[in-house]
Design a protein around this motif. Structure first.
Motif, PDB file in Angstrom:
ATOM      1  N   LEU A 426       7.347  18.252   6.066  1.00  0.00           N
ATOM      2  CA  LEU A 426       8.750  18.525   5.754  1.00  0.00           C
ATOM      3  C   LEU A 426       8.894  19.369   4.496  1.00  0.00           C
ATOM      4  N   LYS A 436      12.244  21.172  11.494  1.00  0.00           N
ATOM      5  CA  LYS A 436      12.349  20.045  10.557  1.00  0.00           C
ATOM      6  C   LYS A 436      13.620  19.247  10.833  1.00  0.00           C
ATOM      7  N   SER A 514      16.242  20.058   3.448  1.00  0.00           N
ATOM      8  CA  SER A 514      15.939  21.145   4.404  1.00  0.00           C
ATOM      9  C   SER A 514      16.957  22.271   4.311  1.00  0.00           C
TER      10      SER A 514
END
Length: 818
Positions: A426, A436, A514
């Motif tokens: 990740l 992700k 993310s």
């Protein structure tokens, strides 16, 4: 040779932080309190005679008579040997025991993750995720010291082998030698056995990929180095391994003695019911995600807001908060006999594990998942009997171990490792943002969805009724049959929502990361805080400040009135303490040579004697006896108790013990002997013949014997007792047969007559006997096992070899730097 001091100091700082965390968790140690736990106390009781002797003698004893009539100390307290790494561990064990255990968990998993190429900060987070799994702390509270140490060393051992195959053959092999040696030294073969399951899957995976990638030669080069590392590690532990292997052949885990009149006597290895007694329920596996899915521990407390508390208030109970703190209730409703708490891996860890199954590449993913599936299925034991039975019947050594649910230790390692490898992915730039985010959403949907489902509809988990509720709660406590089911349902509901909350929180943190909204340093901090917030409170449910006491291992138990009376008798004899669970309690061994005891590796012959005679004799001695005189009269008929030289019977700790005038003594001369053809005849004869006058001897031993000429003046007496040496004086006009109230174990006990080595044989199924010549003689039994001496020599040579290889490694590294 240049060192990267900044890097080194960072690692030192992290490890120092681990030590601070361990002390912080165990703050009662600053007050002088200590943690022993049930198994820790049992060890202190059983080791007392040997430890006391070793403190005052140059030659340590390898035998104790304080349990089961006598047994080797190999699995109780082992004298120092020549394993070099043992001295390094001894230095760490100067820390308080509980602190040492937590510190070892944290440090070992940190080292393992570094071997897997994880950066130091994720390795710290991974150490928290692995260490604070509930089972790791439950066994600390119980005092399962060897298990704790074995679990800790399991991690860097696997990491070292991974390092050897993937990154550095030599240093990986060298670390393998170090950590395998320490893992073996921990003396918990069962955990090491399960570790080999994981390594087997890894080895198969590496072999397959080496064929695919045409790197078979490097594979076998690495494999060869690892074999050398294993030989060194085994050699460094040769003392323990040789003695333990030798002894195990005579225990319940060894082969049958040929006895067929009992089921246990026929069994090769442990009985299947015994092996699978502690089997994890299939539905109970949900505790990995929701800790109170099955109610937690067998004995626990409820809050003053519980349904049980409300009912008690309605019944007029005052000060309900204090009452509920003291009211111990059976909260567990699974099908294990009892449990000290659930196996909880952590909601966040399980969430990240699911992420890992999506993101990780096949080469690292499938060997770990395969190990998880196998060990999880094996943990179900009798609840998944086809697989369990196959392993018991066909997989080497599997039938030597009990408590199959312990395989979850291996499951937990693999799950924790995948979760941290998932975090690595990740944080990697090599995985695109969409992938992700997709993995995070899928993992949150699966794990969070399950938790939410049980939060909203807890009844789908079952009826929350324990099989023992109806029999336990009758009369005025019958209401508990209803209130406990409601409280158990609420416990599941609350913990399900708790896990759901942590999953949503970690999902949000990683999702925002993310999107680039959170920086790495902040992410590391948030992950560490969330994982600790998730897992630490569950550990505190089962191991907290209440587990610490003001206890001194060297002054653990005060003698009772009965103990004090017996301790005045300086002769050599054995004691039966009927106030405890005789064959599951080691406490009498603290002061006495004990008929009973508590140990997982007792001699098979002794257990068979217990099954066929001893248990019945003890019950028969006390049953229907209304006076002490009745008990003494009953003792006259108790062949086995008398041949074991049971002089005192404790029936009340606060009263004078019963003296047994019928005990055969430390040794006695028999008038004749009866020859038997097999184990069944030998065992049955013990219940028929007068063992004071007749010895029961098998055909093989009897071949060298001649007819006895009765000598009424013949006698034999013990002069000096030490656990590893017994000295007798005998007098007889003609050759005689003497029987000794000592356990027969020919892998170490030698006998000498007037300084010359002589022969002895087994009699009465369990004891030693020998022919004593006419005249006056000194007879000395010494325990001097060759396996201990040979093992020490091998350990010394292996330790020297490790030092040489370490020197070569440092020299080579220096040359490369130059």
């Amino acid at each position: 040779m240049k060192f990267n001091w900044k890097k080194i100091l960072t690692h030192v700082g992290i490890i120092t932080t681990f030590l601070v965390i361990a002390f912080f968790y165990c703050t009662p140690v600053f007050e002088g309190k200590t943690l022993l736990g049930h198994d820790g106390e049992s060890w202190a009781y059983s080791a007392k005679e040997a430890r006391d002797f070793n403190e005052t003698h140059d030659t340590p004893t390898l035998w104790t008579n304080s349990m089961f009539g006598g047994m080797p100390t190999y699995q109780i307290t082992m004298p120092k040997n020549y394993n070099l790494l043992g001295y390094a561990q001894d230095l760490l064990q100067q820390l308080p025991t509980s602190v040492f255990f937590i510190f070892l968990y944290l440090t070992c998993f940190y080292i393992a993750l570094l071997c897997f190429g994880i950066n130091k900060w994720l390795s710290v987070i991974g150490s928290f995720a692995f260490t604070f799994a509930s089972y790791n702390f439950i066994i600390i509270a119980a005092g399962h010291a060897t298990k704790v140490v074995a679990i800790a060393y399991m991690a860097p051992l696997i990491g070292s082998i991974y390092l050897a195959f993937r990154r550095n053959k030599f240093w990986g092999a060298l670390l393998t030698a170090v950590f395998l040696s320490l893992a073996i030294k921990s003396n918990h073969v069962q955990i090491l056995y399960y570790t080999l399951f994981i390594l087997l899957f890894f080895g198969i995976s590496e072999f397959i990929y080496s064929i695919k990638e045409k790197t078979i030669k490097p594979f076998f080069q690495t494999f060869g180095l690892l074999c050398l590392a294993a030989i060194i590690a085994i050699g460094m532990n040769a003392t323990m391994l040789l003695t333990t292997y030798e002894y195990s052949q005579y225990t319940m885990r060894g082969k049958s003695n040929g006895l067929t009149i009992t089921e246990a006597g026929k069994q090769q290895g442990l009985d299947k019911n015994y092996i699978t007694q502690w089997s994890y329920g299939i539905d109970e596996t949900m505790t990995l995600l929701i800790p109170n899915f099955k109610g937690g521990a067998s004995v626990g407390t409820l809050s003053d807001k519980s349904e049980t508390a409300k009912e008690l208030q309605e019944r007029g109970v005052k000060n309900i908060s204090q009452t509920m703190q003291q009211f111990k209730l059976p909260l567990y409703w699974g099908n294990q006999p009892f449990t000290a708490g659930p196996v909880y891996f952590g909601a966040i860890v399980i969430f990240l594990f699911v992420v890992g199954t999506i993101l990780l590449n096949n080469r690292i993913k499938w060997w770990l998942i395969s190990a998880i599936i196998l060990t999880l299925l094996l943990s179900w034991g009798r609840n998944f009997m086809p697989l369990t039975e196959f392993f018991i019947d066909y997989i080497p050594m599997y039938n030597k171990f009990r408590t199959v649910s312990m395989t979850l230790v291996a499951t937990g390692f693999c799950v924790a490792l995948i979760s941290i490898l998932a975090l690595k992915e990740l944080l990697s730039n090599e995985v695109n943002k969409e992938r992700k985010q997709k993995s995070l959403i899928i993992a949150a949907s699966i794990t969070g969805g399950i938790c939410l489902l049980f939060t909203l509809i807890p009844t789908i988990a079952g009826d929350f009724i324990s099989p023992l509720d109806k029999s336990q709660f009758q009369g005025e406590y019958a209401f508990l049959q209803e209130t406990l089911t409601l409280d158990r349902a609420n416990m599941l509901k609350n913990d399900a929502f708790r896990s759901f909350t942590f999953i949503i929180l970690v999902f949000a943190v990683l999702y925002f990361y993310s999107l680039g909204k959170i920086k790495n340093r902040v992410l590391y901090t948030l992950l560490a805080v969330l994982i600790m917030a998730d897992m630490l409170p569950i550990c505190l449910r089962y191991f907290n400040h209440e587990n610490f006491e003001y206890k001194n291992i060297n002054n653990l138990k005060k003698p009772s009135v009965a103990d004090k009376y017996i301790l005045k008798d300086n002769e050599y004899f054995r004691v039966l303490d009927a106030t405890v669970d005789i064959f599951n309690d080691a406490s009498p061994a603290y002061f006495h040579k004990n008929i009973g005891g508590y140990h997982a590796a007792k001699l098979r012959r002794y257990q068979e004697i217990v099954d066929v005679y001893l248990a019945k004799e003890i019950q028969g001695t006390l049953a229907n006896a209304t006076t002490i005189n009745d008990i003494v009269d009953n003792l006259k008929q108790m062949n086995i108790l008398n041949m074991l030289n049971m002089r005192y019977l404790i029936y009340n700790k606060d009263a004078q013990p019963i003296f047994n005038p019928h005990a055969n003594g430390a040794a006695w001369i028999v008038d004749n002997y009866k020859v038997v053809a097999n184990a069944d005849e030998e065992m049955l004869a013990l219940g028929v013949e007068n063992l004071k006058t007749t010895a029961i001897i098998d055909e093989k031993s009897a071949q060298k014997l001649s007819k006895i000429t009765i000598d009424s003046t013949a006698k034999i007496n013990i002069e000096i007792y030490e656990p590893n040496k017994l000295i007798y004086k005998s007098e007889a006009l003609t050759e005689q047969i003497a029987v000794f109230s000592e356990i027969f174990y020919d892998k170490g006990w030698n006998v000498y007559i007037d300084g010359e080595k002589a022969e002895y044989f087994r009699a009465n199924y369990l004891l030693r006997a020998m022919v004593i010549p006419a005249g006056s003689h000194e007879i000395i039994f010494k325990f001097e096992p060759q396996s201990f001496k040979i093992g020490n020599n091998i350990a010394k040579a292996s330790s020297i070899l490790l030092i040489i290889l370490l020197g070569i490694g440092i020299y080579t590294h220096k040359k490369k730097k130059e």
